[in-house]
Design an enzyme around this catalytic site. Structure first.
Site, PDB file in Angstrom:
ATOM      1  N   PHE A 163       7.169  54.554 -27.030  1.00 36.72           N
ATOM      2  CA  PHE A 163       7.209  55.720 -27.910  1.00 36.72           C
ATOM      3  C   PHE A 163       8.102  56.790 -27.287  1.00 36.72           C
ATOM      4  O   PHE A 163       8.477  56.703 -26.126  1.00 36.72           O
ATOM      5  CB  PHE A 163       5.811  56.280 -28.155  1.00 36.72           C
ATOM      6  CG  PHE A 163       5.032  56.636 -26.916  1.00 36.72           C
ATOM      7  CD1 PHE A 163       5.072  57.929 -26.402  1.00 36.72           C
ATOM      8  CD2 PHE A 163       4.253  55.699 -26.256  1.00 36.72           C
ATOM      9  CE1 PHE A 163       4.354  58.262 -25.267  1.00 36.72           C
ATOM     10  CE2 PHE A 163       3.533  56.023 -25.120  1.00 36.72           C
ATOM     11  CZ  PHE A 163       3.595  57.303 -24.619  1.00 36.72           C
ATOM     12  N   TYR A 177       8.572  61.497 -12.937  1.00 33.00           N
ATOM     13  CA  TYR A 177       7.375  62.103 -13.525  1.00 33.00           C
ATOM     14  C   TYR A 177       6.193  62.247 -12.578  1.00 33.00           C
ATOM     15  O   TYR A 177       5.233  62.951 -12.881  1.00 33.00           O
ATOM     16  CB  TYR A 177       6.992  61.336 -14.793  1.00 33.00           C
ATOM     17  CG  TYR A 177       8.039  61.538 -15.861  1.00 33.00           C
ATOM     18  CD1 TYR A 177       8.100  62.724 -16.574  1.00 33.00           C
ATOM     19  CD2 TYR A 177       8.998  60.573 -16.107  1.00 33.00           C
ATOM     20  CE1 TYR A 177       9.075  62.945 -17.524  1.00 33.00           C
ATOM     21  CE2 TYR A 177       9.989  60.773 -17.060  1.00 33.00           C
ATOM     22  CZ  TYR A 177      10.030  61.968 -17.766  1.00 33.00           C
ATOM     23  OH  TYR A 177      11.009  62.186 -18.696  1.00 33.00           O
TER      24      TYR A 177
END
Length: 418
Positions: A418, A128
């Site tokens: 999450f 990322y």
């Protein structure tokens, strides 16, 4: 082999949710079929226009989902985040730029919406940073060897008028949300929890792929009867050959809004009969825990790793949202290959507020937007990043000035995945 331009990336339609789930489960190496229960559950909370699928013909070969989240900045101000989750690319379609296209589409939409940052929990580290994300928090898990912790075996609870009560899931759904709100308002890096989160964590909603085990729930109440802490834990059943209990308590969640509650709840779980080990679950890397024990060496770090990653979408609002422990100015040159946040900015910080604005002044510190995300919550040192060649001083001492302005006395922490 399908060409890159043959892959159609778009928001899914509601009737494509089962196919999207099949691709999601395949990417996460779970049984790929989508059960009726999983489809019904997903349908209740995913937002189709923010749920992307990459389609090779009729087959979904990659997944991507985002949703609105609140993230606590340094000082307690919540900022709106584009929370990214459920990212997969099927192994037959890797290295075709699919994730790059999905990420670009989502981040552009988030920028247009006015989201301040984007967030994610990275399963793999190297991915990322390419998209402007920086590691912003770390999490650690300890294992406590209870017999050598040095706690008084006669300890039976707080002796200052406070008390610890066992409660059930109904009580947790009443007490927990308010306690968590108090925690996240004071904890940089914390995120909000939905009503669905509490339903899943207390067994009201049992996910089809998960095996539900009801935890024990303990609430700490101070001498005035106010709840200041909540602990959820399970215990395995393991006995030694000599009929000696060797059970391990696994903490699923622990919220404490006062040091007294934190100490009492750790001592409580270490005092449960038959428990000889406690696994703490994911905690802040500078958690008080080891030093709450008479022998801190009884708690050893089992795992420590990066946790929340942050991508700054609006430099001005992000820098003005947080607080600063001292006054100072700094001119930052922010590079961003995607063009979402690039520019030169003058930060004027003070304990009573800050301003940040584009400027034509000479830069003092040059850094990529990913490194700004790493520094923003206060966990990393600009001096360290300069030594690593990840930020560049244009003025001698600028990295030290950045540390004086940006670093925090306690490390940021995100309690949730999450």
């Amino acid at each position: 082999m399908s060409r890159r331009q043959d892959i159609d990336i778009r928001p899914i339609h509601e009737d494509e949710i089962p196919e999207w789930i099949r691709a999601l489960n395949t990417g996460f190496l779970r049984p790929p079929s989508a059960s009726d229960a999983e489809v019904a559950d997903r349908t209740t909370y995913i937002v189709p226009e923010r749920t992307l699928g990459a389609f090779d013909g009729d087959r979904c070969v990659a997944t991507f989902r985002s949703f609105t989240q609140e993230l606590t900045a340094v000082g307690g101000t919540p900022v709106t985040a584009d929370a990214i989750s459920n990212v997969t690319v099927t192994s037959t379609h890797r290295r075709r730029g699919i994730l790059t296209r999905m990420m670009a589409q989502d981040l552009a939409a988030a920028k247009d919406r006015g989201d301040v940052v984007a967030t994610l929990i990275a399963a793999e580290y190297p991915i990322y940073g390419r998209y402007g994300f920086g590691r912003a928090t770390t999490a650690a898990e300890w294992t406590i060897d209870v017999p050598r912790a040095g706690l008084d075996p006669r300890w039976a609870g707080p002796d200052d008028g406070a008390r610890i009560d066992l409660v059930d899931g109904d009580d947790v759904r009443k007490i927990g949300p308010e306690l968590h709100e108090r925690l996240r308002r004071a904890q940089p890096g914390a995120i909000d929890r939905s009503e669905r989160w509490w339903q899943v964590s207390t067994g009201v909603l049992v996910l089809d792929r998960a095996q539900w085990t009801e935890p024990f729930y303990a609430v700490y109440r101070n001498a005035q009867g106010q709840a200041e802490g909540l602990l959820a834990y399970t215990v395995d059943e393991h006995w030694g050959d000599a009929k000696q209990p060797l059970e391990t308590a696994k903490v699923k969640d622990m919220i404490a809004v006062s040091p007294a509650a934190e100490r009492a709840l750790w001592w409580y779980v270490c005092s449960v009969d038959w428990v000889t080990k406690v696994r703490t679950g994911w905690r802040a890397p500078d958690d008080l825990l080891p030093h709450l024990l008479p022998d801190p060496r009884a708690a050893r770090i089992t795992t420590q790793a990066d946790w929340l990653w942050v991508r700054i979408l609006d430099v001005v609002r992000a820098m003005e949202a947080r607080t600063y422990g001292r006054s100072g100015t700094l001119v930052l040159e922010v590079t961003d290959r995607d063009g979402l946040s690039a520019g030169r900015y003058r930060l004027e910080a003070a304990p009573d507020g800050a301003s940040c604005a584009p400027t034509t002044e000479d830069a003092e510190l040059t850094l990529d937007v990913g490194e700004l995300g790493t520094l923003w919550l206060g966990d990393e040192s600009a001096v360290r990043l300069a030594a690593l060649g990840r930020v560049r001083e244009e003025r001698a001492g600028a990295a030290s000035e950045a540390d004086a302005l940006l670093r925090t006395s306690r490390r940021p922490w995100c309690p949730d995945i999450f």
